[in-house]
Motif scaffolding. Sequence first.
Motif, PDB file in Angstrom:
ATOM      1  N   ASP A  42       0.861  -1.179   0.000  1.00 12.37           N
ATOM      2  CA  ASP A  42       0.000   0.000   0.000  1.00 12.37           C
ATOM      3  C   ASP A  42       0.897   1.229   0.000  1.00 12.37           C
ATOM      4  N   GLU A  43       0.289   2.384  -0.046  1.00 13.08           N
ATOM      5  CA  GLU A  43       1.061   3.610   0.110  1.00 13.08           C
ATOM      6  C   GLU A  43       1.635   3.650   1.523  1.00 13.08           C
ATOM      7  N   LEU A  44       2.791   4.281   1.662  1.00  8.01           N
ATOM      8  CA  LEU A  44       3.431   4.349   2.969  1.00  8.01           C
ATOM      9  C   LEU A  44       2.509   4.989   4.003  1.00  8.01           C
ATOM     10  N   ALA A  45       1.688   5.920   3.568  1.00  4.57           N
ATOM     11  CA  ALA A  45       0.747   6.574   4.486  1.00  4.57           C
ATOM     12  C   ALA A  45      -0.225   5.578   5.095  1.00  4.57           C
ATOM     13  N   ASN A  46      -0.396   4.428   4.432  1.00  2.76           N
ATOM     14  CA  ASN A  46      -1.314   3.393   4.920  1.00  2.76           C
ATOM     15  C   ASN A  46      -0.558   2.206   5.520  1.00  2.76           C
ATOM     16  N   ILE A  47       0.620   2.461   6.067  1.00  3.88           N
ATOM     17  CA  ILE A  47       1.465   1.392   6.595  1.00  3.88           C
ATOM     18  C   ILE A  47       0.756   0.577   7.671  1.00  3.88           C
ATOM     19  N   PHE A  48      -0.021   1.244   8.515  1.00  3.03           N
ATOM     20  CA  PHE A  48      -0.677   0.526   9.607  1.00  3.03           C
ATOM     21  C   PHE A  48      -1.831  -0.331   9.089  1.00  3.03           C
ATOM     22  N   LYS A  49      -2.490   0.143   8.061  1.00  5.75           N
ATOM     23  CA  LYS A  49      -3.545  -0.657   7.440  1.00  5.75           C
ATOM     24  C   LYS A  49      -2.961  -1.943   6.863  1.00  5.75           C
ATOM     25  N   ALA A  50      -1.819  -1.822   6.187  1.00  3.78           N
ATOM     26  CA  ALA A  50      -1.168  -3.002   5.612  1.00  3.78           C
ATOM     27  C   ALA A  50      -0.723  -3.965   6.706  1.00  3.78           C
ATOM     28  N   GLN A  51      -0.180  -3.415   7.786  1.00  3.45           N
ATOM     29  CA  GLN A  51       0.276  -4.267   8.894  1.00  3.45           C
ATOM     30  C   GLN A  51      -0.892  -5.023   9.515  1.00  3.45           C
ATOM     31  N   LYS A  52      -2.030  -4.369   9.667  1.00  2.00           N
ATOM     32  CA  LYS A  52      -3.208  -5.035  10.233  1.00  2.00           C
ATOM     33  C   LYS A  52      -3.689  -6.158   9.316  1.00  2.00           C
ATOM     34  N   GLN A  53      -3.638  -5.923   8.013  1.00  2.00           N
ATOM     35  CA  GLN A  53      -4.067  -6.958   7.074  1.00  2.00           C
ATOM     36  C   GLN A  53      -3.168  -8.190   7.156  1.00  2.00           C
ATOM     37  N   VAL A  54      -1.883  -7.962   7.390  1.00  2.00           N
ATOM     38  CA  VAL A  54      -0.955  -9.083   7.571  1.00  2.00           C
ATOM     39  C   VAL A  54      -1.349  -9.894   8.805  1.00  2.00           C
ATOM     40  N   VAL A  55      -1.700  -9.209   9.883  1.00  2.00           N
ATOM     41  CA  VAL A  55      -2.101  -9.903  11.112  1.00  2.00           C
ATOM     42  C   VAL A  55      -3.360 -10.733  10.876  1.00  2.00           C
ATOM     43  N   PHE A  56      -4.347 -10.145  10.216  1.00  2.00           N
ATOM     44  CA  PHE A  56      -5.578 -10.886   9.941  1.00  2.00           C
ATOM     45  C   PHE A  56      -5.289 -12.125   9.090  1.00  2.00           C
ATOM     46  N   ALA A  57      -4.401 -11.971   8.105  1.00  2.00           N
ATOM     47  CA  ALA A  57      -4.056 -13.104   7.244  1.00  2.00           C
ATOM     48  C   ALA A  57      -3.307 -14.184   8.029  1.00  2.00           C
ATOM     49  N   LEU A  58      -2.434 -13.771   8.949  1.00  2.00           N
ATOM     50  CA  LEU A  58      -1.707 -14.729   9.780  1.00  2.00           C
ATOM     51  C   LEU A  58      -2.665 -15.542  10.646  1.00  2.00           C
ATOM     52  N   VAL A  59      -3.585 -14.844  11.291  1.00  2.00           N
ATOM     53  CA  VAL A  59      -4.549 -15.519  12.162  1.00  2.00           C
ATOM     54  C   VAL A  59      -5.388 -16.499  11.351  1.00  2.00           C
ATOM     55  N   ASN A  60      -5.780 -16.083  10.169  1.00  2.00           N
ATOM     56  CA  ASN A  60      -6.561 -16.964   9.294  1.00  2.00           C
ATOM     57  C   ASN A  60      -5.737 -18.180   8.874  1.00  2.00           C
ATOM     58  N   GLU A  61      -4.456 -17.966   8.578  1.00  2.00           N
ATOM     59  CA  GLU A  61      -3.565 -19.057   8.180  1.00  2.00           C
ATOM     60  C   GLU A  61      -3.414 -20.074   9.310  1.00  2.00           C
ATOM     61  N   ILE A  62      -3.363 -19.577  10.538  1.00  2.00           N
ATOM     62  CA  ILE A  62      -3.234 -20.463  11.698  1.00  2.00           C
ATOM     63  C   ILE A  62      -4.524 -21.253  11.928  1.00  2.00           C
ATOM     64  N   GLY A  63      -5.632 -20.714  11.425  1.00  2.00           N
ATOM     65  CA  GLY A  63      -6.900 -21.433  11.534  1.00  2.00           C
ATOM     66  C   GLY A  63      -7.775 -20.981  12.680  1.00  2.00           C
ATOM     67  N   ILE A  64      -7.616 -19.721  13.086  1.00  2.00           N
ATOM     68  CA  ILE A  64      -8.411 -19.189  14.190  1.00  2.00           C
ATOM     69  C   ILE A  64      -9.428 -18.191  13.646  1.00  2.00           C
ATOM     70  N   GLU A  65     -10.664 -18.328  14.093  1.00  2.00           N
ATOM     71  CA  GLU A  65     -11.708 -17.377  13.715  1.00  2.00           C
ATOM     72  C   GLU A  65     -11.831 -16.332  14.815  1.00  2.00           C
ATOM     73  N   LEU A  66     -11.621 -15.085  14.450  1.00  2.00           N
ATOM     74  CA  LEU A  66     -11.632 -14.002  15.425  1.00  2.00           C
ATOM     75  C   LEU A  66     -13.048 -13.687  15.895  1.00  2.00           C
ATOM     76  N   THR A  67     -13.156 -13.311  17.156  1.00  2.00           N
ATOM     77  CA  THR A  67     -14.422 -12.790  17.655  1.00  2.00           C
ATOM     78  C   THR A  67     -14.528 -11.328  17.226  1.00  2.00           C
ATOM     79  N   PRO A  68     -15.723 -10.755  17.202  1.00  2.00           N
ATOM     80  CA  PRO A  68     -15.860  -9.335  16.847  1.00  2.00           C
ATOM     81  C   PRO A  68     -15.006  -8.427  17.732  1.00  2.00           C
ATOM     82  N   LEU A  69     -14.919  -8.748  19.034  1.00  2.00           N
ATOM     83  CA  LEU A  69     -14.135  -7.920  19.945  1.00  2.00           C
ATOM     84  C   LEU A  69     -12.643  -8.026  19.632  1.00  2.00           C
ATOM     85  N   GLU A  70     -12.163  -9.233  19.338  1.00  4.52           N
ATOM     86  CA  GLU A  70     -10.752  -9.407  18.990  1.00  4.52           C
ATOM     87  C   GLU A  70     -10.417  -8.636  17.722  1.00  4.52           C
ATOM     88  N   ARG A  71     -11.295  -8.703  16.739  1.00  4.44           N
ATOM     89  CA  ARG A  71     -11.066  -7.982  15.484  1.00  4.44           C
ATOM     90  C   ARG A  71     -11.039  -6.473  15.726  1.00  4.44           C
TER      91      ARG A  71
END
Length: 349
Positions: free
Chosen positions: A277-306
């Motif tokens: 993403d654009e550097l200005a959106n660095i935190f958005k990109a980092q969050k997407q990586v976390v969501f993808a990691l959690v999904n890869e591990i096989g965990i479904e997030l609760t609304p509060l965790e998300r």
Amino acid sequence: MDNFVKTLSRSYTGALASALALLILAGCATTDIPESPDDRLERIAELQQRLTVNPNNPEALRDLGIIYFQSSRFYLADSLLTESLKHESRDAKTRFYLGMAQESRGDTAEALETYIHYEDYSALTPYRNLMQGRYHALSQAVISNQFQTLLAREQELTQNDITENSIAVFPLQYNAQNPEYATLGPALSEMIIIDLGQVGRLRPLERIRIRALLNELEFAESPMVDASSAPRMGKLLSSNHIVSGSYGVSGEENFRMDVADYDALKAEQSATISESDELANIFKAQKQVVFALVNEIGIELTPLERERIERVPTNNLQAFILYSIGLEKEDALDYRAALVYYNQSSELD
């Protein structure tokens, strides 16, 4: 607290001397403690007289304990400072010197238990920073000793030593030319660790443990972990998941992050997770990586965790850069410099 070793290794001697030097540099040395032996004896007699009148006088107990500490009578200092703290638990100076006395007489576990309360005190007192520095320095030294022990018996380690759902995030490697953003690796890794800590079914390892292992293995210059080294890291850290990767800033400030997860129990590595993403959106990109990691591990997030993961700590990139430099200084045990960068980061945010 972890099962920290209960003896003070020789490696702590230099750190303890540094703390004493830091105490003087920070202007925290007590000016009411006499330098000459005769004056010191007179001061001891005065304080003992005050304690005769009031045995529970916390200030007299503290000052007498500090004198005995500076006279290398560490057990007596420990006893007096402990008693003082019972009557005045809010005095940061007492707690700091108590921890120093415990260190000096070789009780690392007790010192860590004393220093860990640094957060209970105002940021305005310099003794809070001194306690924080001693806590992190001792923790790092103890963890280093633990890894030395593990390395000595590495051949005995098996998958049975791995803790399920534990996850270790290694420092991200910078893969670009612009040096301005080369310091972001520690902070990006730290953000991933913090976000994964919002997931109740995961157990992220502290950054200090990962850094200590890298130092023991002399990986400090190149902390990348791949499929060949991940199994070893998993056993040494007792970690189910090993996350490693890289990031870069190129062209018109385009940001990219690539990470992969190695499952030490399954002996499998995930496909690379990439976000750009654009550097200005660095935190958005980092969050997407976390969501993808959690999904890869096989965990479904609760609304509060998300919701908690989606929270962004700052919108100021320069503040984030300064924070990351502070982490680097902290890893190098340069706590005074780290504090400067942390303060600068807070001022910008």
